[in-house]
Design a protein around this motif. Structure first.
Motif, PDB file in Angstrom:
ATOM      1  N   UNK A  70       6.621  -2.905  -7.701  1.00 44.57           N
ATOM      2  CA  UNK A  70       6.675  -3.535  -8.899  1.00 44.57           C
ATOM      3  C   UNK A  70       6.423  -5.192  -8.989  1.00 44.57           C
ATOM      4  N   UNK A  71       6.090  -5.557 -10.213  1.00 46.72           N
ATOM      5  CA  UNK A  71       5.774  -7.118 -10.013  1.00 46.72           C
ATOM      6  C   UNK A  71       4.893  -7.778  -9.008  1.00 46.72           C
ATOM      7  N   UNK A  72       3.730  -6.902  -8.988  1.00 48.96           N
ATOM      8  CA  UNK A  72       2.508  -7.251  -8.131  1.00 48.96           C
ATOM      9  C   UNK A  72       1.758  -8.177  -8.934  1.00 48.96           C
ATOM     10  N   UNK A  73       1.220  -9.307  -8.356  1.00 46.10           N
ATOM     11  CA  UNK A  73       0.821 -10.510  -9.021  1.00 46.10           C
ATOM     12  C   UNK A  73       0.045 -11.134  -7.905  1.00 46.10           C
ATOM     13  N   UNK A  74      -1.151 -11.971  -8.280  1.00 47.76           N
ATOM     14  CA  UNK A  74      -1.981 -12.692  -7.377  1.00 47.76           C
ATOM     15  C   UNK A  74      -2.333 -13.862  -8.449  1.00 47.76           C
ATOM     16  N   UNK A  75      -2.234 -14.986  -8.052  1.00 46.69           N
ATOM     17  CA  UNK A  75      -2.741 -16.335  -8.954  1.00 46.69           C
ATOM     18  C   UNK A  75      -4.106 -15.896  -9.097  1.00 46.69           C
ATOM     19  N   UNK A  76      -4.646 -16.357 -10.185  1.00 46.75           N
ATOM     20  CA  UNK A  76      -5.949 -15.980 -10.617  1.00 46.75           C
ATOM     21  C   UNK A  76      -6.947 -17.096  -9.771  1.00 46.75           C
ATOM     22  N   UNK A  77      -6.311 -18.024  -9.487  1.00 42.92           N
ATOM     23  CA  UNK A  77      -7.284 -18.760  -8.590  1.00 42.92           C
ATOM     24  C   UNK A  77      -7.687 -18.279  -6.970  1.00 42.92           C
ATOM     25  N   UNK A  78      -6.673 -17.324  -6.836  1.00 43.26           N
ATOM     26  CA  UNK A  78      -6.826 -16.795  -5.481  1.00 43.26           C
ATOM     27  C   UNK A  78      -7.289 -15.287  -5.262  1.00 43.26           C
ATOM     28  N   UNK A  79      -7.713 -14.779  -6.447  1.00 41.15           N
ATOM     29  CA  UNK A  79      -8.215 -13.288  -6.688  1.00 41.15           C
ATOM     30  C   UNK A  79      -9.416 -13.249  -6.243  1.00 41.15           C
ATOM     31  N   UNK A  80      -9.687 -11.937  -5.501  1.00 47.10           N
ATOM     32  CA  UNK A  80     -11.079 -11.909  -5.137  1.00 47.10           C
ATOM     33  C   UNK A  80     -11.111 -11.909  -3.866  1.00 47.10           C
ATOM     34  N   UNK A  81     -10.196 -11.832  -2.953  1.00 45.46           N
ATOM     35  CA  UNK A  81     -10.146 -12.168  -1.677  1.00 45.46           C
ATOM     36  C   UNK A  81      -9.348 -11.265  -0.836  1.00 45.46           C
ATOM     37  N   UNK A  82      -8.955 -10.060  -1.300  1.00 41.75           N
ATOM     38  CA  UNK A  82      -8.214  -9.067  -0.851  1.00 41.75           C
ATOM     39  C   UNK A  82      -6.640  -9.340  -0.721  1.00 41.75           C
ATOM     40  N   UNK A  83      -6.032 -10.389  -1.295  1.00 37.50           N
ATOM     41  CA  UNK A  83      -4.779 -10.592  -1.432  1.00 37.50           C
ATOM     42  C   UNK A  83      -3.811  -9.186  -1.983  1.00 37.50           C
ATOM     43  N   UNK A  84      -4.198  -9.079  -3.005  1.00 39.96           N
ATOM     44  CA  UNK A  84      -3.493  -7.967  -3.830  1.00 39.96           C
ATOM     45  C   UNK A  84      -3.360  -6.716  -2.781  1.00 39.96           C
ATOM     46  N   UNK A  85      -4.457  -6.299  -2.304  1.00 43.14           N
ATOM     47  CA  UNK A  85      -4.562  -5.039  -1.307  1.00 43.14           C
ATOM     48  C   UNK A  85      -3.652  -5.482  -0.085  1.00 43.14           C
ATOM     49  N   UNK A  86      -3.751  -6.585   0.303  1.00 39.59           N
ATOM     50  CA  UNK A  86      -3.059  -6.957   1.555  1.00 39.59           C
ATOM     51  C   UNK A  86      -1.576  -6.686   1.430  1.00 39.59           C
ATOM     52  N   UNK A  87      -1.117  -7.240   0.160  1.00 33.91           N
ATOM     53  CA  UNK A  87       0.349  -7.210  -0.560  1.00 33.91           C
ATOM     54  C   UNK A  87       0.558  -5.827  -0.527  1.00 33.91           C
ATOM     55  N   UNK A  88      -0.263  -4.840  -1.185  1.00 28.91           N
ATOM     56  CA  UNK A  88       0.248  -3.459  -1.389  1.00 28.91           C
ATOM     57  C   UNK A  88       0.346  -2.726   0.022  1.00 28.91           C
ATOM     58  N   UNK A  89      -0.648  -2.991   0.891  1.00 28.41           N
ATOM     59  CA  UNK A  89      -0.646  -2.395   2.446  1.00 28.41           C
ATOM     60  C   UNK A  89       0.742  -2.775   2.996  1.00 28.41           C
ATOM     61  N   UNK A  90       0.927  -3.860   3.057  1.00 29.92           N
ATOM     62  CA  UNK A  90       2.535  -4.455   3.562  1.00 29.92           C
ATOM     63  C   UNK A  90       3.501  -3.729   2.824  1.00 29.92           C
ATOM     64  N   UNK A  91       3.401  -3.557   1.309  1.00 30.49           N
ATOM     65  CA  UNK A  91       4.726  -2.873   0.736  1.00 30.49           C
ATOM     66  C   UNK A  91       4.768  -1.615   1.157  1.00 30.49           C
ATOM     67  N   UNK A  92       3.492  -1.035   1.387  1.00 33.79           N
ATOM     68  CA  UNK A  92       3.663   0.432   1.799  1.00 33.79           C
ATOM     69  C   UNK A  92       4.007   0.591   3.170  1.00 33.79           C
ATOM     70  N   UNK A  93       3.780  -0.228   4.121  1.00 32.46           N
ATOM     71  CA  UNK A  93       4.375  -0.078   5.402  1.00 32.46           C
ATOM     72  C   UNK A  93       5.864  -0.553   5.283  1.00 32.46           C
ATOM     73  N   UNK A  94       6.278  -1.434   4.344  1.00 33.81           N
ATOM     74  CA  UNK A  94       7.650  -1.537   4.519  1.00 33.81           C
ATOM     75  C   UNK A  94       8.414  -0.278   3.978  1.00 33.81           C
ATOM     76  N   UNK A  95       7.804   0.585   2.872  1.00 34.80           N
ATOM     77  CA  UNK A  95       8.294   1.609   2.445  1.00 34.80           C
ATOM     78  C   UNK A  95       8.161   2.790   3.766  1.00 34.80           C
ATOM     79  N   UNK A  96       7.324   2.799   4.346  1.00 37.40           N
ATOM     80  CA  UNK A  96       7.240   3.732   5.444  1.00 37.40           C
ATOM     81  C   UNK A  96       8.341   3.418   6.588  1.00 37.40           C
ATOM     82  N   UNK A  97       8.571   2.148   6.830  1.00 37.43           N
ATOM     83  CA  UNK A  97       9.254   1.869   7.736  1.00 37.43           C
ATOM     84  C   UNK A  97      11.027   2.244   7.350  1.00 37.43           C
ATOM     85  N   UNK A  98      11.309   2.260   6.105  1.00 32.85           N
ATOM     86  CA  UNK A  98      12.587   2.400   5.727  1.00 32.85           C
ATOM     87  C   UNK A  98      12.842   3.943   5.330  1.00 32.85           C
TER      88      UNK A  98
END
Length: 187
Positions: A70-98
């Motif tokens: 939830x509340x996944x957000x990337x500053x518009x000036x930083x979009x297009x560099x894969x930041x959102x996907x990196x956040x999602x991957x890290x959140x998935x890993x956090x879920x996997x870990x717990x």
């Protein structure tokens, strides 16, 4: 240009709120009171670029095997560099870990989440006993997951999506343990 994905700190909450505000004004994200953001500090990861918070996302646990991004957000000036996907991957890993093996999201960004392995969810797929427990939750995300009538007005137009992880993901390969799921450039 060094990107760091890390756990949020209380000192990041004002920056997270500033990132969320334009999306709330556009009715893309639901607004959250500042106190609610502080209460959820431990759920958030932030993307920091050269010392500035440019993205954030939270993993909220619903049940033994179920969480929501939830509340996944990337500053518009930083979009297009894969930041959102990196956040999602890290959140998935956090879920996997717990120990979570199902991750839900409610989104307008269907293509984005599809590229991260999510699919449209037609049925929550929970047993009746768990449903009875979940319906007692005051959390709006749980109500969205269950498609309770009281949240329909808030979620109109959004798509419920879900990602199913391996039940035994703790024994996965090194790339899975590192949270590298969808970006070959990260390997």
């Amino acid at each position: 240009m060094a990107l760091l994905i890390r756990s949020a700190r209380t000192s990041d909450i004002q920056a997270i709120r500033d990132l969320i505000t334009p999306y709330v004004e556009e009715r893309v994200l639901l607004g959250k009171e500042l106190v609610v953001l502080y209460e959820a500090t431990q759920e958030f990861l932030v993307a920091e670029l050269d010392g500035r918070v440019v993205g954030a996302g939270a993993l909220h646990i619903f049940w033994e095997d179920l969480a929501e991004i939830r509340t996944l957000v990337v500053d518009r000036t930083a979009q297009g560099h894969g930041i959102g996907h990196k956040l999602v991957s890290a959140l998935i890993e956090r879920g996997r870990t717990i120990g979570v093996w199902r991750i839900f999201c409610l989104t307008f960004e269907v293509d984005f989440f599809t590229r991260s392995g999510f699919t449209r969810m037609l049925d929550p797929g929970i047993d009746p006993d768990t449903y009875v427990e979940l319906v007692r939750s005051p959390d709006e995300g749980v109500a969205e997951f269950l498609e309770l009538q009281r949240v329909k007005q808030n979620t109109l137009g959004n798509t419920r999506m879900i990602l199913h992880l391996d039940h035994d993901s703790s024994n996965g390969d090194e790339s899975a343990r590192q949270g590298r799921f969808d970006d070959p450039a990260d390997r």
